[in-house]
Design an enzyme around this catalytic site. Structure first.
Site, PDB file in Angstrom:
ATOM      1  N   CYS A 113      62.574 -29.081 108.911  1.00  0.00           N
ATOM      2  CA  CYS A 113      62.696 -28.109 107.983  1.00  0.00           C
ATOM      3  C   CYS A 113      63.176 -26.887 108.648  1.00  0.00           C
ATOM      4  O   CYS A 113      63.678 -26.009 107.726  1.00  0.00           O
ATOM      5  CB  CYS A 113      61.388 -27.954 107.160  1.00  0.00           C
ATOM      6  SG  CYS A 113      60.769 -29.431 106.674  1.00  0.00           S
ATOM      7  N   HIS A 254      60.668 -21.686 103.044  1.00  0.00           N
ATOM      8  CA  HIS A 254      61.078 -22.951 102.993  1.00  0.00           C
ATOM      9  C   HIS A 254      60.079 -23.289 101.795  1.00  0.00           C
ATOM     10  O   HIS A 254      59.079 -23.076 101.333  1.00  0.00           O
ATOM     11  CB  HIS A 254      60.395 -23.479 104.270  1.00  0.00           C
ATOM     12  CG  HIS A 254      60.473 -25.147 104.403  1.00  0.00           C
ATOM     13  ND1 HIS A 254      61.447 -25.877 103.592  1.00  0.00           N
ATOM     14  CD2 HIS A 254      59.378 -25.960 104.528  1.00  0.00           C
ATOM     15  CE1 HIS A 254      61.210 -27.083 103.600  1.00  0.00           C
ATOM     16  NE2 HIS A 254      59.885 -27.318 104.268  1.00  0.00           N
ATOM     17  N   ASN A 284      60.856 -30.532  98.225  1.00  0.00           N
ATOM     18  CA  ASN A 284      60.921 -30.199  99.631  1.00  0.00           C
ATOM     19  C   ASN A 284      62.317 -30.966 100.128  1.00  0.00           C
ATOM     20  O   ASN A 284      62.229 -32.014 100.071  1.00  0.00           O
ATOM     21  CB  ASN A 284      59.648 -30.624 100.594  1.00  0.00           C
ATOM     22  CG  ASN A 284      60.154 -30.324 101.884  1.00  0.00           C
ATOM     23  OD1 ASN A 284      61.032 -29.737 102.348  1.00  0.00           O
ATOM     24  ND2 ASN A 284      58.948 -30.231 102.705  1.00  0.00           N
TER      25      ASN A 284
HETATM   26  O1  UT7 Z   1      58.073 -29.505 104.949  1.00  0.00           O
HETATM   27  C1  UT7 Z   1      57.462 -29.561 106.118  1.00  0.00           C
HETATM   28  C2  UT7 Z   1      56.083 -29.027 106.053  1.00  0.00           C
HETATM   29  N1  UT7 Z   1      55.106 -29.730 105.184  1.00  0.00           N
HETATM   30  C3  UT7 Z   1      54.573 -29.063 104.373  1.00  0.00           C
HETATM   31  O2  UT7 Z   1      54.216 -27.690 104.570  1.00  0.00           O
HETATM   32  C4  UT7 Z   1      53.368 -29.743 103.362  1.00  0.00           C
HETATM   33  C5  UT7 Z   1      52.016 -29.259 103.922  1.00  0.00           C
HETATM   34  N2  UT7 Z   1      50.973 -29.882 102.975  1.00  0.00           N
HETATM   35  C6  UT7 Z   1      50.793 -29.937 101.606  1.00  0.00           C
HETATM   36  O3  UT7 Z   1      51.819 -29.236 101.021  1.00  0.00           O
HETATM   37  C7  UT7 Z   1      49.705 -30.738 100.788  1.00  0.00           C
HETATM   38  O4  UT7 Z   1      48.836 -31.045 101.969  1.00  0.00           O
HETATM   39  C8  UT7 Z   1      49.971 -31.761 100.028  1.00  0.00           C
HETATM   40  C9  UT7 Z   1      50.582 -31.502  98.995  1.00  0.00           C
HETATM   41  C10 UT7 Z   1      50.712 -32.711 100.918  1.00  0.00           C
HETATM   42  C11 UT7 Z   1      48.361 -32.679  99.891  1.00  0.00           C
HETATM   43  O5  UT7 Z   1      47.852 -31.464  99.178  1.00  0.00           O
HETATM   44  P1  UT7 Z   1      46.131 -31.179  99.709  1.00  0.00           P
HETATM   45  O6  UT7 Z   1      45.722 -30.113  98.625  1.00  0.00           O
HETATM   46  O7  UT7 Z   1      46.390 -30.909 100.971  1.00  0.00           O
HETATM   47  O8  UT7 Z   1      45.474 -32.703  99.422  1.00  0.00           O
HETATM   48  P2  UT7 Z   1      44.890 -33.569 100.478  1.00  0.00           P
HETATM   49  O9  UT7 Z   1      45.800 -34.212 101.350  1.00  0.00           O
HETATM   50  O10 UT7 Z   1      43.576 -32.916 101.182  1.00  0.00           O
HETATM   51  O11 UT7 Z   1      44.319 -34.945  99.427  1.00  0.00           O
HETATM   52  C12 UT7 Z   1      43.367 -34.611  98.433  1.00  0.00           C
HETATM   53  C13 UT7 Z   1      43.241 -35.883  97.504  1.00  0.00           C
HETATM   54  C14 UT7 Z   1      43.145 -36.962  98.434  1.00  0.00           C
HETATM   55  O12 UT7 Z   1      41.996 -37.970  97.901  1.00  0.00           O
HETATM   56  P3  UT7 Z   1      40.474 -38.189  98.429  1.00  0.00           P
HETATM   57  O13 UT7 Z   1      40.705 -38.452  99.832  1.00  0.00           O
HETATM   58  O14 UT7 Z   1      40.095 -36.692  98.185  1.00  0.00           O
HETATM   59  O15 UT7 Z   1      40.139 -38.896  97.383  1.00  0.00           O
HETATM   60  C15 UT7 Z   1      44.593 -37.713  98.500  1.00  0.00           C
HETATM   61  O16 UT7 Z   1      44.326 -39.028  98.738  1.00  0.00           O
HETATM   62  O17 UT7 Z   1      44.232 -36.116  96.932  1.00  0.00           O
HETATM   63  C16 UT7 Z   1      44.760 -37.537  97.116  1.00  0.00           C
HETATM   64  N3  UT7 Z   1      46.278 -37.312  97.059  1.00  0.00           N
HETATM   65  C17 UT7 Z   1      46.885 -37.706  95.822  1.00  0.00           C
HETATM   66  N4  UT7 Z   1      46.400 -37.754  94.630  1.00  0.00           N
HETATM   67  C18 UT7 Z   1      47.283 -38.153  93.579  1.00  0.00           C
HETATM   68  C19 UT7 Z   1      47.171 -37.250  97.824  1.00  0.00           C
HETATM   69  N5  UT7 Z   1      48.519 -37.487  97.371  1.00  0.00           N
HETATM   70  C20 UT7 Z   1      48.026 -37.613  96.185  1.00  0.00           C
HETATM   71  C21 UT7 Z   1      48.917 -37.833  94.981  1.00  0.00           C
HETATM   72  N6  UT7 Z   1      48.563 -38.068  93.771  1.00  0.00           N
HETATM   73  N7  UT7 Z   1      50.414 -37.827  94.996  1.00  0.00           N
END
Ligand code: UT7
Length: 332
Positions: A113, A254, A284
Protein backbone atom coordinates in the site's frame (compact mmCIF):
# COMPACT_ATOMS: atom_id res chain seq x y z
CA UNK A 1 15.44 22.59 -9.43
CA UNK A 2 12.58 21.08 -7.39
CA UNK A 3 10.52 18.00 -8.20
CA UNK A 4 6.84 18.81 -8.72
CA UNK A 5 3.68 16.74 -9.01
CA UNK A 6 2.44 18.15 -12.34
CA UNK A 7 -0.72 16.11 -12.78
CA UNK A 8 -2.94 13.38 -11.40
CA UNK A 9 -5.17 10.85 -13.15
CA UNK A 10 -7.04 7.68 -12.21
CA UNK A 11 -9.06 4.85 -13.63
CA UNK A 12 -11.90 3.15 -11.78
CA UNK A 13 -13.21 -0.14 -13.27
CA UNK A 14 -16.95 -0.12 -13.94
CA UNK A 15 -18.08 -3.31 -12.12
CA UNK A 16 -19.20 -2.80 -8.52
CA UNK A 17 -19.32 -5.26 -5.61
CA UNK A 18 -21.53 -3.99 -2.77
CA UNK A 19 -21.58 -5.12 0.85
CA UNK A 20 -24.94 -6.75 0.10
CA UNK A 21 -23.25 -8.84 -2.62
CA UNK A 22 -20.84 -10.16 0.04
CA UNK A 23 -23.74 -11.25 2.24
CA UNK A 24 -24.43 -13.87 -0.45
CA UNK A 25 -20.80 -14.98 -0.62
CA UNK A 26 -19.52 -15.22 3.00
CA UNK A 27 -20.83 -14.99 6.56
CA UNK A 28 -20.89 -11.18 6.84
CA UNK A 29 -23.28 -8.25 6.80
CA UNK A 30 -23.51 -4.77 5.31
CA UNK A 31 -23.76 -3.46 8.88
CA UNK A 32 -20.52 -5.18 10.05
CA UNK A 33 -18.53 -4.03 7.04
CA UNK A 34 -19.71 -0.42 7.28
CA UNK A 35 -19.25 -0.21 11.04
CA UNK A 36 -15.79 -1.83 11.17
CA UNK A 37 -14.29 -0.41 7.95
CA UNK A 38 -16.46 2.39 6.49
CA UNK A 39 -16.52 0.53 3.16
CA UNK A 40 -19.81 0.45 1.22
CA UNK A 41 -18.66 -0.81 -2.19
CA UNK A 42 -15.57 -1.48 -4.25
CA UNK A 43 -14.89 -1.56 -8.01
CA UNK A 44 -13.76 -4.77 -9.68
CA UNK A 45 -11.92 -5.11 -12.99
CA UNK A 46 -13.28 -7.22 -15.84
CA UNK A 47 -11.89 -10.73 -16.24
CA UNK A 48 -10.01 -9.65 -19.36
CA UNK A 49 -8.60 -6.48 -17.73
CA UNK A 50 -5.17 -6.86 -16.12
CA UNK A 51 -3.35 -4.46 -13.82
CA UNK A 52 -1.45 -2.91 -16.76
CA UNK A 53 -4.77 -2.13 -18.49
CA UNK A 54 -5.93 -0.21 -15.42
CA UNK A 55 -2.54 1.51 -15.08
CA UNK A 56 -2.39 2.61 -18.71
CA UNK A 57 -5.78 4.34 -18.51
CA UNK A 58 -4.73 6.30 -15.41
CA UNK A 59 -1.37 7.11 -17.03
CA UNK A 60 -2.97 8.51 -20.21
CA UNK A 61 -5.00 10.97 -18.12
CA UNK A 62 -1.95 11.99 -16.08
CA UNK A 63 0.14 12.60 -19.22
CA UNK A 64 -2.61 14.63 -20.91
CA UNK A 65 -3.21 16.72 -17.78
CA UNK A 66 0.53 17.44 -17.44
CA UNK A 67 0.37 19.06 -20.90
CA UNK A 68 3.26 17.00 -22.18
CA UNK A 69 3.65 14.50 -25.03
CA UNK A 70 4.18 10.90 -24.01
CA UNK A 71 7.57 11.07 -25.76
CA UNK A 72 8.66 13.48 -23.00
CA UNK A 73 8.29 10.78 -20.30
CA UNK A 74 11.76 9.48 -19.58
CA UNK A 75 11.13 6.92 -16.81
CA UNK A 76 8.15 4.83 -15.69
CA UNK A 77 7.69 3.36 -12.20
CA UNK A 78 4.71 1.16 -11.39
CA UNK A 79 3.90 0.29 -7.78
CA UNK A 80 1.83 -2.87 -7.52
CA UNK A 81 1.35 -6.09 -5.58
CA UNK A 82 -0.85 -7.57 -8.31
CA UNK A 83 1.40 -7.48 -11.38
CA UNK A 84 0.16 -8.95 -14.68
CA UNK A 85 2.87 -11.62 -14.38
CA UNK A 86 4.44 -12.93 -11.19
CA UNK A 87 8.09 -12.50 -12.16
CA UNK A 88 8.53 -10.86 -15.53
CA UNK A 89 8.02 -8.77 -17.50
CA UNK A 90 7.28 -5.94 -15.10
CA UNK A 91 3.87 -4.27 -15.27
CA UNK A 92 5.70 -0.97 -15.95
CA UNK A 93 7.21 -2.49 -19.13
CA UNK A 94 3.73 -3.59 -20.26
CA UNK A 95 2.33 -0.12 -19.54
CA UNK A 96 5.20 1.49 -21.46
CA UNK A 97 4.46 -0.74 -24.45
CA UNK A 98 0.72 0.00 -24.33
CA UNK A 99 1.49 3.73 -24.17
CA UNK A 100 3.85 3.36 -27.15
CA UNK A 101 6.81 4.58 -25.11
CA UNK A 102 10.06 2.73 -25.87
CA UNK A 103 13.67 3.07 -24.84
CA UNK A 104 13.05 4.48 -21.36
CA UNK A 105 13.63 2.72 -18.03
CA UNK A 106 10.46 1.05 -16.74
CA UNK A 107 10.25 -1.02 -13.59
CA UNK A 108 7.91 -2.10 -10.79
CA UNK A 109 8.35 -1.56 -7.09
CA UNK A 110 6.89 -3.76 -4.40
CA UNK A 111 6.02 -1.81 -1.27
CA UNK A 112 2.35 -2.84 -1.03
CA UNK A 113 0.00 0.00 0.00
CA UNK A 114 3.00 2.33 0.46
CA UNK A 115 4.07 1.80 -3.17
CA UNK A 116 2.88 5.15 -4.54
CA UNK A 117 4.72 7.12 -1.84
CA UNK A 118 7.84 4.98 -2.41
CA UNK A 119 7.57 5.72 -6.17
CA UNK A 120 7.19 9.43 -5.39
CA UNK A 121 10.39 9.34 -3.31
CA UNK A 122 12.30 7.77 -6.21
CA UNK A 123 10.84 10.14 -8.80
CA UNK A 124 11.73 13.15 -6.63
CA UNK A 125 15.36 11.97 -6.43
CA UNK A 126 15.53 11.26 -10.17
CA UNK A 127 14.18 14.72 -11.09
CA UNK A 128 16.18 16.69 -8.52
CA UNK A 129 19.41 14.91 -9.47
CA UNK A 130 18.58 15.81 -13.11
CA UNK A 131 18.81 12.16 -14.14
CA UNK A 132 15.29 12.33 -15.66
CA UNK A 133 13.01 15.27 -16.54
CA UNK A 134 9.56 13.66 -16.37
CA UNK A 135 8.89 10.50 -14.40
CA UNK A 136 5.53 8.76 -14.73
CA UNK A 137 4.56 7.09 -11.44
CA UNK A 138 1.64 4.69 -11.27
CA UNK A 139 -0.12 2.80 -8.49
CA UNK A 140 -2.22 0.06 -10.10
CA UNK A 141 -3.93 -2.96 -8.59
CA UNK A 142 -6.19 -5.78 -9.64
CA UNK A 143 -6.46 -7.08 -6.08
CA UNK A 144 -9.52 -9.14 -7.02
CA UNK A 145 -7.01 -11.54 -8.60
CA UNK A 146 -5.24 -12.20 -5.29
CA UNK A 147 -8.14 -11.91 -2.82
CA UNK A 148 -9.64 -15.08 -1.31
CA UNK A 149 -13.39 -14.68 -1.79
CA UNK A 150 -14.01 -17.43 0.78
CA UNK A 151 -12.18 -15.53 3.57
CA UNK A 152 -14.51 -12.96 5.16
CA UNK A 153 -11.69 -11.36 7.13
CA UNK A 154 -10.01 -10.04 3.98
CA UNK A 155 -12.30 -10.28 0.94
CA UNK A 156 -14.63 -7.45 1.94
CA UNK A 157 -11.75 -4.98 2.23
CA UNK A 158 -10.15 -4.78 -1.19
CA UNK A 159 -10.97 -3.30 -4.60
CA UNK A 160 -9.35 -2.64 -7.99
CA UNK A 161 -8.20 0.60 -9.60
CA UNK A 162 -5.26 2.74 -10.66
CA UNK A 163 -3.86 6.22 -10.19
CA UNK A 164 -0.95 7.97 -11.89
CA UNK A 165 1.02 11.20 -11.69
CA UNK A 166 3.73 12.95 -13.69
CA UNK A 167 6.64 14.20 -11.60
CA UNK A 168 8.60 16.90 -13.42
CA UNK A 169 10.83 19.86 -12.60
CA UNK A 170 9.92 23.31 -11.24
CA UNK A 171 11.80 26.32 -9.94
CA UNK A 172 9.00 27.15 -7.49
CA UNK A 173 9.34 25.69 -4.01
CA UNK A 174 5.68 26.46 -3.27
CA UNK A 175 4.68 24.14 -6.13
CA UNK A 176 7.07 21.31 -5.28
CA UNK A 177 7.26 17.93 -3.57
CA UNK A 178 8.65 19.34 -0.31
CA UNK A 179 9.61 16.12 1.42
CA UNK A 180 9.05 12.35 1.29
CA UNK A 181 9.78 9.96 4.15
CA UNK A 182 9.70 6.18 3.56
CA UNK A 183 10.34 3.33 6.01
CA UNK A 184 9.99 -0.43 6.50
CA UNK A 185 10.34 -3.09 9.17
CA UNK A 186 10.50 -6.69 7.96
CA UNK A 187 9.96 -8.11 11.42
CA UNK A 188 6.23 -7.67 10.82
CA UNK A 189 6.37 -9.59 7.52
CA UNK A 190 3.59 -12.00 8.49
CA UNK A 191 1.03 -9.27 9.25
CA UNK A 192 0.16 -8.98 5.56
CA UNK A 193 1.40 -11.75 3.31
CA UNK A 194 0.67 -13.68 0.15
CA UNK A 195 2.57 -16.82 1.19
CA UNK A 196 2.44 -19.04 -1.90
CA UNK A 197 3.52 -19.10 -5.53
CA UNK A 198 6.86 -17.34 -4.90
CA UNK A 199 10.27 -19.01 -4.58
CA UNK A 200 9.65 -20.08 -0.96
CA UNK A 201 6.51 -22.07 -1.72
CA UNK A 202 6.43 -22.43 -5.52
CA UNK A 203 3.02 -22.92 -7.06
CA UNK A 204 1.84 -26.48 -6.48
CA UNK A 205 -1.41 -28.32 -6.02
CA UNK A 206 -0.83 -28.20 -2.25
CA UNK A 207 -0.22 -24.44 -2.25
CA UNK A 208 -3.41 -23.87 -4.25
CA UNK A 209 -5.48 -26.26 -2.11
CA UNK A 210 -4.38 -24.39 1.01
CA UNK A 211 -5.21 -21.10 -0.72
CA UNK A 212 -1.69 -19.78 -0.03
CA UNK A 213 -1.74 -17.82 -3.28
CA UNK A 214 -4.11 -15.28 -1.71
CA UNK A 215 -3.69 -12.29 0.65
CA UNK A 216 -3.61 -13.21 4.38
CA UNK A 217 -3.78 -10.52 7.03
CA UNK A 218 -3.51 -10.26 10.80
CA UNK A 219 -6.13 -7.51 10.73
CA UNK A 220 -6.28 -6.43 14.32
CA UNK A 221 -2.50 -6.36 14.86
CA UNK A 222 -2.09 -4.44 11.59
CA UNK A 223 -4.80 -1.99 12.63
CA UNK A 224 -3.12 -1.10 15.94
CA UNK A 225 0.34 -0.69 14.42
CA UNK A 226 -1.10 1.35 11.53
CA UNK A 227 -2.67 3.95 13.84
CA UNK A 228 0.52 4.26 15.91
CA UNK A 229 2.92 4.44 12.98
CA UNK A 230 0.82 6.71 10.77
CA UNK A 231 0.43 9.25 13.57
CA UNK A 232 4.12 9.28 14.55
CA UNK A 233 5.21 9.46 10.90
CA UNK A 234 3.01 12.46 10.20
CA UNK A 235 4.25 14.23 13.33
CA UNK A 236 7.88 13.63 12.33
CA UNK A 237 7.60 14.91 8.75
CA UNK A 238 5.64 18.01 9.83
CA UNK A 239 8.08 18.79 12.62
CA UNK A 240 11.09 18.33 10.32
CA UNK A 241 9.56 20.84 7.90
CA UNK A 242 8.47 23.30 10.60
CA UNK A 243 4.76 22.80 9.84
CA UNK A 244 1.65 22.31 11.97
CA UNK A 245 -1.75 20.80 11.11
CA UNK A 246 -2.99 24.29 10.24
CA UNK A 247 -0.46 24.58 7.39
CA UNK A 248 -1.87 21.47 5.67
CA UNK A 249 -4.59 22.10 3.07
CA UNK A 250 -5.52 18.46 2.57
CA UNK A 251 -4.72 15.24 4.44
CA UNK A 252 -4.75 12.33 1.99
CA UNK A 253 -4.26 9.07 3.93
CA UNK A 254 -4.15 5.51 2.63
CA UNK A 255 -7.76 4.36 2.39
CA UNK A 256 -7.71 1.03 4.29
CA UNK A 257 -10.22 1.59 7.05
CA UNK A 258 -12.29 4.63 8.07
CA UNK A 259 -11.55 3.97 11.74
CA UNK A 260 -7.77 4.13 11.15
CA UNK A 261 -8.11 7.40 9.20
CA UNK A 262 -10.39 8.88 11.85
CA UNK A 263 -8.01 7.93 14.69
CA UNK A 264 -5.06 9.65 12.97
CA UNK A 265 -7.15 12.63 11.85
CA UNK A 266 -8.48 13.35 15.33
CA UNK A 267 -5.08 12.89 17.03
CA UNK A 268 -3.61 15.38 14.54
CA UNK A 269 -6.56 17.78 14.70
CA UNK A 270 -7.05 17.81 10.94
CA UNK A 271 -10.56 19.14 10.18
CA UNK A 272 -12.91 16.56 8.63
CA UNK A 273 -13.47 18.76 5.58
CA UNK A 274 -9.72 18.76 4.88
CA UNK A 275 -9.44 14.97 5.08
CA UNK A 276 -9.87 13.15 1.77
CA UNK A 277 -12.05 10.05 2.16
CA UNK A 278 -12.76 7.57 -0.63
CA UNK A 279 -12.71 4.32 1.38
CA UNK A 280 -16.53 4.08 1.30
CA UNK A 281 -16.69 3.86 -2.48
CA UNK A 282 -13.40 2.21 -3.49
CA UNK A 283 -12.38 0.09 -0.45
CA UNK A 284 -8.65 -0.56 -0.07
CA UNK A 285 -6.89 -0.41 -3.46
CA UNK A 286 -3.37 -0.74 -1.99
CA UNK A 287 -0.82 1.19 -4.12
CA UNK A 288 -3.63 2.86 -6.08
CA UNK A 289 -5.39 4.16 -2.98
CA UNK A 290 -3.63 7.53 -2.49
CA UNK A 291 -3.50 8.61 -6.18
CA UNK A 292 -7.15 7.58 -6.65
CA UNK A 293 -8.13 9.68 -3.62
CA UNK A 294 -6.04 12.63 -4.85
CA UNK A 295 -7.67 12.34 -8.28
CA UNK A 296 -11.15 12.38 -6.76
CA UNK A 297 -10.34 15.59 -4.92
CA UNK A 298 -8.85 17.11 -8.10
CA UNK A 299 -11.82 16.14 -10.29
CA UNK A 300 -14.24 17.55 -7.71
CA UNK A 301 -12.50 20.91 -8.15
CA UNK A 302 -11.23 21.12 -4.56
CA UNK A 303 -7.52 20.65 -5.24
CA UNK A 304 -5.87 23.82 -6.53
CA UNK A 305 -2.35 24.65 -7.71
CA UNK A 306 -0.12 25.28 -4.68
CA UNK A 307 -2.34 23.46 -2.16
CA UNK A 308 -0.24 21.58 0.39
CA UNK A 309 -1.17 17.90 0.66
CA UNK A 310 -0.01 15.55 3.40
CA UNK A 311 0.11 11.93 2.19
CA UNK A 312 0.30 9.13 4.76
CA UNK A 313 0.45 5.41 4.04
CA UNK A 314 1.00 1.99 5.58
CA UNK A 315 1.06 -1.55 4.18
CA UNK A 316 2.55 -5.02 3.79
CA UNK A 317 6.24 -5.49 4.46
CA UNK A 318 5.55 -3.77 6.73
CA UNK A 319 6.18 -0.51 4.89
CA UNK A 320 5.03 3.03 5.60
CA UNK A 321 5.64 6.56 4.45
CA UNK A 322 4.45 10.12 4.30
CA UNK A 323 4.95 13.06 2.00
CA UNK A 324 4.40 16.82 1.89
CA UNK A 325 3.44 17.78 -1.63
CA UNK A 326 2.29 21.09 -3.10
CA UNK A 327 -0.08 20.26 -5.94
CA UNK A 328 1.40 21.67 -9.16
CA UNK A 329 -1.31 20.59 -11.61
CA UNK A 330 -3.47 22.86 -13.76
CA UNK A 331 -7.24 23.14 -13.21
CA UNK A 332 -9.35 20.70 -15.26
O1 UT7 B 1 -3.81 -1.72 3.56
C1 UT7 B 1 -2.85 -2.29 4.39
C2 UT7 B 1 -3.12 -2.09 5.79
N1 UT7 B 1 -4.30 -2.76 6.19
C3 UT7 B 1 -4.98 -2.32 7.19
O2 UT7 B 1 -4.61 -1.29 7.71
C4 UT7 B 1 -6.15 -3.08 7.71
C5 UT7 B 1 -6.13 -3.08 9.19
N2 UT7 B 1 -7.14 -3.87 9.85
C6 UT7 B 1 -8.46 -3.56 9.80
O3 UT7 B 1 -8.90 -2.70 9.08
C7 UT7 B 1 -9.38 -4.31 10.75
O4 UT7 B 1 -8.60 -5.02 11.67
C8 UT7 B 1 -10.38 -5.28 10.05
C9 UT7 B 1 -11.44 -4.48 9.35
C10 UT7 B 1 -9.64 -6.16 9.09
C11 UT7 B 1 -11.07 -6.13 11.13
O5 UT7 B 1 -11.70 -5.32 12.10
P1 UT7 B 1 -11.46 -5.59 13.65
O6 UT7 B 1 -12.31 -4.64 14.38
O7 UT7 B 1 -9.98 -5.52 13.90
O8 UT7 B 1 -12.05 -7.04 13.86
P2 UT7 B 1 -11.31 -8.37 14.38
O9 UT7 B 1 -10.30 -8.84 13.38
O10 UT7 B 1 -10.84 -8.15 15.78
O11 UT7 B 1 -12.52 -9.38 14.39
C12 UT7 B 1 -13.66 -9.17 15.24
C13 UT7 B 1 -14.69 -10.23 14.91
C14 UT7 B 1 -14.12 -11.64 14.80
O12 UT7 B 1 -15.05 -12.55 15.33
P3 UT7 B 1 -14.86 -13.14 16.81
O13 UT7 B 1 -13.55 -13.85 16.80
O14 UT7 B 1 -14.88 -11.95 17.71
O15 UT7 B 1 -16.06 -14.03 16.97
C15 UT7 B 1 -14.00 -11.88 13.33
O16 UT7 B 1 -14.07 -13.24 12.96
O17 UT7 B 1 -15.26 -9.94 13.62
C16 UT7 B 1 -15.21 -11.14 12.83
N3 UT7 B 1 -15.12 -10.76 11.43
C17 UT7 B 1 -16.20 -10.54 10.66
N4 UT7 B 1 -17.52 -10.61 10.92
C18 UT7 B 1 -18.37 -10.32 9.92
C19 UT7 B 1 -14.00 -10.56 10.69
N5 UT7 B 1 -14.34 -10.22 9.43
C20 UT7 B 1 -15.70 -10.21 9.39
C21 UT7 B 1 -16.63 -9.93 8.37
N6 UT7 B 1 -17.94 -9.99 8.67
N7 UT7 B 1 -16.27 -9.59 7.12
Amino acid sequence: MYAALKSIGAYVPKNILTNKDFEKMVDTSDEWIKKRTGIEKRHIADENEATSDLGVKAALKAIERANIEKEEIDAIICATISPDHLCMPSTACLIADKLGIGNVPAFDISAACSGFVYALAMAKSFVESKMFKNVLIIGAEKLSAIVDYTDRTTCVLFGDGAGAAVIGGSDKKDESVLDVKISADGKYQDFLITPGCGSKYPCSQEVLENRLNYIKMKGNETFKLAVKTLTSDVLEIMEKNGLTSEDIDYFIPHQANYRIIEAVRSKMNFPVEKTVLTVAKYGNTSAASIPMAMNDWYESGKLKKGDLMLLDTFGGGLTWGSALVHFAGNPL
